[in-house]
Design a protein around this motif. Structure first.
Motif, PDB file in Angstrom:
ATOM      1  N   ARG A 166      46.575  21.735  15.833  1.00  0.00           N
ATOM      2  CA  ARG A 166      45.872  21.270  17.173  1.00  0.00           C
ATOM      3  C   ARG A 166      47.453  20.816  17.440  1.00  0.00           C
ATOM      4  NH1 ARG A 166      42.391  23.690  14.657  1.00  0.00           N
ATOM      5  NH2 ARG A 166      40.299  23.534  15.550  1.00  0.00           N
ATOM      6  N   THR A 167      48.320  21.648  18.597  1.00  0.00           N
ATOM      7  CA  THR A 167      49.453  20.826  19.027  1.00  0.00           C
ATOM      8  C   THR A 167      49.862  21.652  20.601  1.00  0.00           C
ATOM      9  OG1 THR A 167      50.769  20.776  17.314  1.00  0.00           O
ATOM     10  CG2 THR A 167      52.024  20.868  19.475  1.00  0.00           C
ATOM     11  N   VAL A 168      49.784  20.808  21.807  1.00  0.00           N
ATOM     12  CA  VAL A 168      49.026  21.401  22.854  1.00  0.00           C
ATOM     13  C   VAL A 168      50.459  21.113  23.777  1.00  0.00           C
ATOM     14  CG1 VAL A 168      47.554  20.725  24.504  1.00  0.00           C
ATOM     15  CG2 VAL A 168      46.451  20.621  21.697  1.00  0.00           C
ATOM     16  N   LEU A 169      50.997  22.116  24.770  1.00  0.00           N
ATOM     17  CA  LEU A 169      51.263  22.255  25.753  1.00  0.00           C
ATOM     18  C   LEU A 169      50.901  21.324  27.254  1.00  0.00           C
ATOM     19  CD1 LEU A 169      52.517  25.502  26.267  1.00  0.00           C
ATOM     20  CD2 LEU A 169      54.130  24.424  26.200  1.00  0.00           C
TER      21      LEU A 169
ATOM     22  N   LEU B 101      48.461  11.554  27.533  1.00  0.00           N
ATOM     23  CA  LEU B 101      47.672  10.714  26.900  1.00  0.00           C
ATOM     24  C   LEU B 101      46.232  10.951  27.481  1.00  0.00           C
ATOM     25  CD1 LEU B 101      48.954   7.717  28.604  1.00  0.00           C
ATOM     26  CD2 LEU B 101      48.463   7.718  25.854  1.00  0.00           C
ATOM     27  N   ARG B 102      46.113  12.220  28.703  1.00  0.00           N
ATOM     28  CA  ARG B 102      44.645  13.326  28.561  1.00  0.00           C
ATOM     29  C   ARG B 102      44.065  13.493  27.363  1.00  0.00           C
ATOM     30  NH1 ARG B 102      44.382  16.769  32.974  1.00  0.00           N
ATOM     31  NH2 ARG B 102      42.171  16.451  32.627  1.00  0.00           N
ATOM     32  N   VAL B 103      45.210  14.407  26.460  1.00  0.00           N
ATOM     33  CA  VAL B 103      44.677  15.202  25.936  1.00  0.00           C
ATOM     34  C   VAL B 103      44.577  14.428  24.092  1.00  0.00           C
ATOM     35  CG1 VAL B 103      45.713  16.700  24.304  1.00  0.00           C
ATOM     36  CG2 VAL B 103      45.640  17.504  26.421  1.00  0.00           C
ATOM     37  N   ALA B 104      45.685  13.257  24.300  1.00  0.00           N
ATOM     38  CA  ALA B 104      45.210  13.065  22.915  1.00  0.00           C
ATOM     39  C   ALA B 104      43.877  11.644  23.199  1.00  0.00           C
ATOM     40  CB  ALA B 104      45.941  11.497  23.086  1.00  0.00           C
ATOM     41  N   GLU B 105      43.536  11.285  24.163  1.00  0.00           N
ATOM     42  CA  GLU B 105      42.235  11.362  24.394  1.00  0.00           C
ATOM     43  C   GLU B 105      40.948  11.722  24.015  1.00  0.00           C
ATOM     44  OE1 GLU B 105      42.544   8.949  28.123  1.00  0.00           O
ATOM     45  OE2 GLU B 105      43.901   7.265  27.796  1.00  0.00           O
ATOM     46  N   ALA B 106      41.098  12.919  24.473  1.00  0.00           N
ATOM     47  CA  ALA B 106      40.449  14.237  24.894  1.00  0.00           C
ATOM     48  C   ALA B 106      39.899  14.495  23.040  1.00  0.00           C
ATOM     49  CB  ALA B 106      40.696  15.748  25.522  1.00  0.00           C
TER      50      ALA B 106
ATOM     51  N   GLN C 209      51.512   2.844  22.772  1.00  0.00           N
ATOM     52  CA  GLN C 209      50.704   1.827  23.322  1.00  0.00           C
ATOM     53  C   GLN C 209      49.608   2.173  23.387  1.00  0.00           C
ATOM     54  OE1 GLN C 209      52.847   2.188  26.620  1.00  0.00           O
ATOM     55  NE2 GLN C 209      54.666   0.226  26.427  1.00  0.00           N
ATOM     56  N   ALA C 210      49.108   3.452  23.401  1.00  0.00           N
ATOM     57  CA  ALA C 210      47.855   3.654  24.107  1.00  0.00           C
ATOM     58  C   ALA C 210      47.264   3.845  21.965  1.00  0.00           C
ATOM     59  CB  ALA C 210      47.733   4.769  24.469  1.00  0.00           C
ATOM     60  N   GLY C 211      47.687   3.579  21.446  1.00  0.00           N
ATOM     61  CA  GLY C 211      47.037   4.018  19.561  1.00  0.00           C
ATOM     62  C   GLY C 211      47.167   5.334  18.966  1.00  0.00           C
ATOM     63  N   PHE C 212      48.424   6.451  19.665  1.00  0.00           N
ATOM     64  CA  PHE C 212      48.147   7.250  19.099  1.00  0.00           C
ATOM     65  C   PHE C 212      49.154   8.103  18.530  1.00  0.00           C
ATOM     66  CE2 PHE C 212      45.827   8.131  23.590  1.00  0.00           C
ATOM     67  CZ  PHE C 212      44.132   8.657  22.724  1.00  0.00           C
ATOM     68  N   GLN C 213      49.555   6.945  17.594  1.00  0.00           N
ATOM     69  CA  GLN C 213      50.904   6.874  16.869  1.00  0.00           C
ATOM     70  C   GLN C 213      51.216   8.028  15.656  1.00  0.00           C
ATOM     71  OE1 GLN C 213      49.122   4.418  17.114  1.00  0.00           O
ATOM     72  NE2 GLN C 213      50.490   2.322  17.628  1.00  0.00           N
ATOM     73  N   HIS C 214      49.555   8.668  15.554  1.00  0.00           N
ATOM     74  CA  HIS C 214      49.734   9.668  14.844  1.00  0.00           C
ATOM     75  C   HIS C 214      50.662  11.358  15.520  1.00  0.00           C
ATOM     76  CE1 HIS C 214      46.229  10.106  17.181  1.00  0.00           C
ATOM     77  NE2 HIS C 214      45.830  10.959  16.610  1.00  0.00           N
ATOM     78  N   VAL C 215      49.948  10.978  16.896  1.00  0.00           N
ATOM     79  CA  VAL C 215      50.558  12.605  17.389  1.00  0.00           C
ATOM     80  C   VAL C 215      51.979  12.529  16.975  1.00  0.00           C
ATOM     81  CG1 VAL C 215      50.234  13.372  19.815  1.00  0.00           C
ATOM     82  CG2 VAL C 215      48.200  12.479  18.823  1.00  0.00           C
ATOM     83  N   LYS C 216      52.547  14.071  17.278  1.00  0.00           N
ATOM     84  CA  LYS C 216      53.704  14.237  16.928  1.00  0.00           C
ATOM     85  C   LYS C 216      54.102  14.571  17.955  1.00  0.00           C
ATOM     86  CE  LYS C 216      53.859  13.386  12.576  1.00  0.00           C
ATOM     87  NZ  LYS C 216      54.448  11.419  12.342  1.00  0.00           N
TER      88      LYS C 216
ATOM     89  N   ALA D  64      39.362  23.736  24.257  1.00  0.00           N
ATOM     90  CA  ALA D  64      38.446  25.025  23.853  1.00  0.00           C
ATOM     91  C   ALA D  64      39.215  25.029  23.084  1.00  0.00           C
ATOM     92  CB  ALA D  64      38.815  26.079  25.390  1.00  0.00           C
ATOM     93  N   TYR D  65      40.508  25.168  22.312  1.00  0.00           N
ATOM     94  CA  TYR D  65      41.186  25.401  21.356  1.00  0.00           C
ATOM     95  C   TYR D  65      40.858  24.798  19.974  1.00  0.00           C
ATOM     96  CZ  TYR D  65      45.377  26.246  18.174  1.00  0.00           C
ATOM     97  OH  TYR D  65      46.409  26.492  17.671  1.00  0.00           O
ATOM     98  N   HIS D  66      40.615  23.767  20.019  1.00  0.00           N
ATOM     99  CA  HIS D  66      39.904  22.899  18.658  1.00  0.00           C
ATOM    100  C   HIS D  66      38.467  22.658  18.575  1.00  0.00           C
ATOM    101  CE1 HIS D  66      39.110  19.515  15.832  1.00  0.00           C
ATOM    102  NE2 HIS D  66      38.069  19.006  16.934  1.00  0.00           N
ATOM    103  N   GLU D  67      37.701  23.637  19.859  1.00  0.00           N
ATOM    104  CA  GLU D  67      36.488  24.148  19.457  1.00  0.00           C
ATOM    105  C   GLU D  67      36.402  25.913  18.464  1.00  0.00           C
ATOM    106  OE1 GLU D  67      32.837  26.173  22.442  1.00  0.00           O
ATOM    107  OE2 GLU D  67      34.078  24.699  23.380  1.00  0.00           O
ATOM    108  N   ILE D  68      37.479  26.530  19.158  1.00  0.00           N
ATOM    109  CA  ILE D  68      36.817  28.073  18.888  1.00  0.00           C
ATOM    110  C   ILE D  68      38.061  28.128  18.143  1.00  0.00           C
ATOM    111  CG2 ILE D  68      38.156  29.861  19.576  1.00  0.00           C
ATOM    112  CD1 ILE D  68      36.825  29.019  22.720  1.00  0.00           C
ATOM    113  N   MET D  69      39.440  27.882  17.440  1.00  0.00           N
ATOM    114  CA  MET D  69      39.797  27.787  16.663  1.00  0.00           C
ATOM    115  C   MET D  69      40.402  27.830  15.795  1.00  0.00           C
ATOM    116  SD  MET D  69      42.581  29.620  18.041  1.00  0.00           S
ATOM    117  CE  MET D  69      41.421  30.815  18.452  1.00  0.00           C
TER     118      MET D  69
END
Length: 345
Positions: free
Chosen positions: A217-220, A232-237, A270-277, A206-211
């Motif tokens: 895009r930083t998520v708790l 991992l769930r958020v990164a995959e989404a 390991q899941a390929g999300f090295q870009h996520v801070k 919702a944040y990604h769609e509306i903001m």
């Protein structure tokens, strides 16, 4: 022309309106002298009665301990209509214990009433700026946001967060505080929205769609499930759109530890999300920041360490009267030698 309080009769005439909405002083009340200590009003009245209201003095303000100076801009604004000369250190400059941070010269009746306000502005702002400088020193090249507005009265929250930016914070969450510091407010969404919507991924989508696209895009990820699992769930989404995850694990669950940061970093990589801070918040101080940075944290949100920082006591002394060196016992008469002060007014 300012309506400045100079007599006890004026003090007696001040009436606090019934049902006043907020207790914080309005700008006009500060400028009028209504927030000063009463003894400065008594001093003004006595001097006037003795024909000494035009006495020219030089006053110096020094700090009780070392720190980072903030509050100069507000002080100059407070005194902008006063016929007084001002020398001071620049905003954000470090100062030593007992160092003179400001000098004022003019008729005592023109600025003496503001001693309380001047010292309060410099003391509080410098305390916050100094704490922010300590945090930024620990964080180094990593980002620091001030999240301290919720810990102080809203009347001073913008002052505190602006002082934090002067001290070195990269941004602030308080809207007015950030704007006053020349920045846009920083922050995403709180735990409340996750609890209302019931799922971390749904909130992320919702944040990604509306903001707007400019909003990070930083998520708790600590509301419902294991932090690494949620990350991992958020990164995959969100995939490449996800800039970071925020760890704010409460103390009841052990808080954010270096071990947790290391695990989340490893699983994302390991899941390929090295870009996520990894953004960390919650009860941070310089010591914890150093450990969390070493563990892989990329940015920090700091609240109470900055907002709860003690004020740096400031003292104003008269050092000259009509050009003659003076001082109270224990202090050295005359202007203090220094080449660090800059003419401000």
């Amino acid at each position: 022309m300012r309506n400045i309080i100079k007599t006890l009769a004026q003090v007696d005439a001040i009436q606090v309106e019934e049902g006043r909405r907020m207790f914080s002083a309005q700008h006009e009340e500060i400028v009028s002298g209504a927030t000063t200590d009463i003894y400065f009003v008594k001093t003004q009245e006595i001097l006037a009665q003795r024909g000494l209201e035009n006495t020219v003095v030089t006053a110096e303000i020094f700090a009780r301990r070392e720190g980072v100076l903030a509050g100069i801009t507000e002080t100059l604004a407070l005194l902008q209509d006063c016929p007084v000369e001002i020398w001071a250190l620049q905003e954000g400059q470090a100062f030593a214990a007992k160092e003179v941070v400001m000098r004022l010269k003019g008729r005592y009746c023109d600025f003496g009433i503001y001693e309380t306000a001047i010292l309060g502005i410099l003391a509080s702002s410098s305390g916050w700026a100094t704490a922010a400088r300590e945090i930024k020193k620990a964080a180094g090249e990593k980002g620091v946001l001030c999240f301290g507005a919720r810990h102080v009265h809203p009347a001073v929250a913008p002052v505190m967060e602006k002082a934090a930016v002067i001290g070195g914070a990269d941004g602030a969450s308080c809207i007015l505080g950030a704007k006053l510091a020349g920045k846009e407010p920083s922050g995403t969404v709180p735990h409340a929205i996750f609890l209302i919507m019931g799922d971390t991924v749904e909130v992320a989508r919702a944040y990604h769609e509306i903001m707007p696209s400019t909003a990070p895009r930083t998520v708790l990820v600590d509301t419902f499930k294991d932090e690494a699992e949620e990350a991992l769930r958020v990164a995959e989404a969100l995939g490449p759109a996800l800039e970071g995850i925020r760890l704010d694990t409460p103390s009841e669950r052990g808080g954010v530890t270096p071990g947790l940061v290391k695990e989340v970093r490893a699983r994302l990589d390991q899941a390929g999300f090295q870009h996520v801070k990894i953004f960390v918040s919650g009860g941070l101080d310089p010591e914890r920041i150093i450990l969390l940075k070493e563990a892989g944290a990329d940015a920090f949100g700091v609240g109470s360490y900055i907002s709860g920082a003690p004020a740096i006591d400031m003292t104003m002394d008269l050092k000259e009267i009509e050009g003659k060196p003076v001082a109270k016992r224990g202090r050295i008469p005359g202007i203090t030698p220094t080449e660090r002060l800059v003419k401000m007014k």
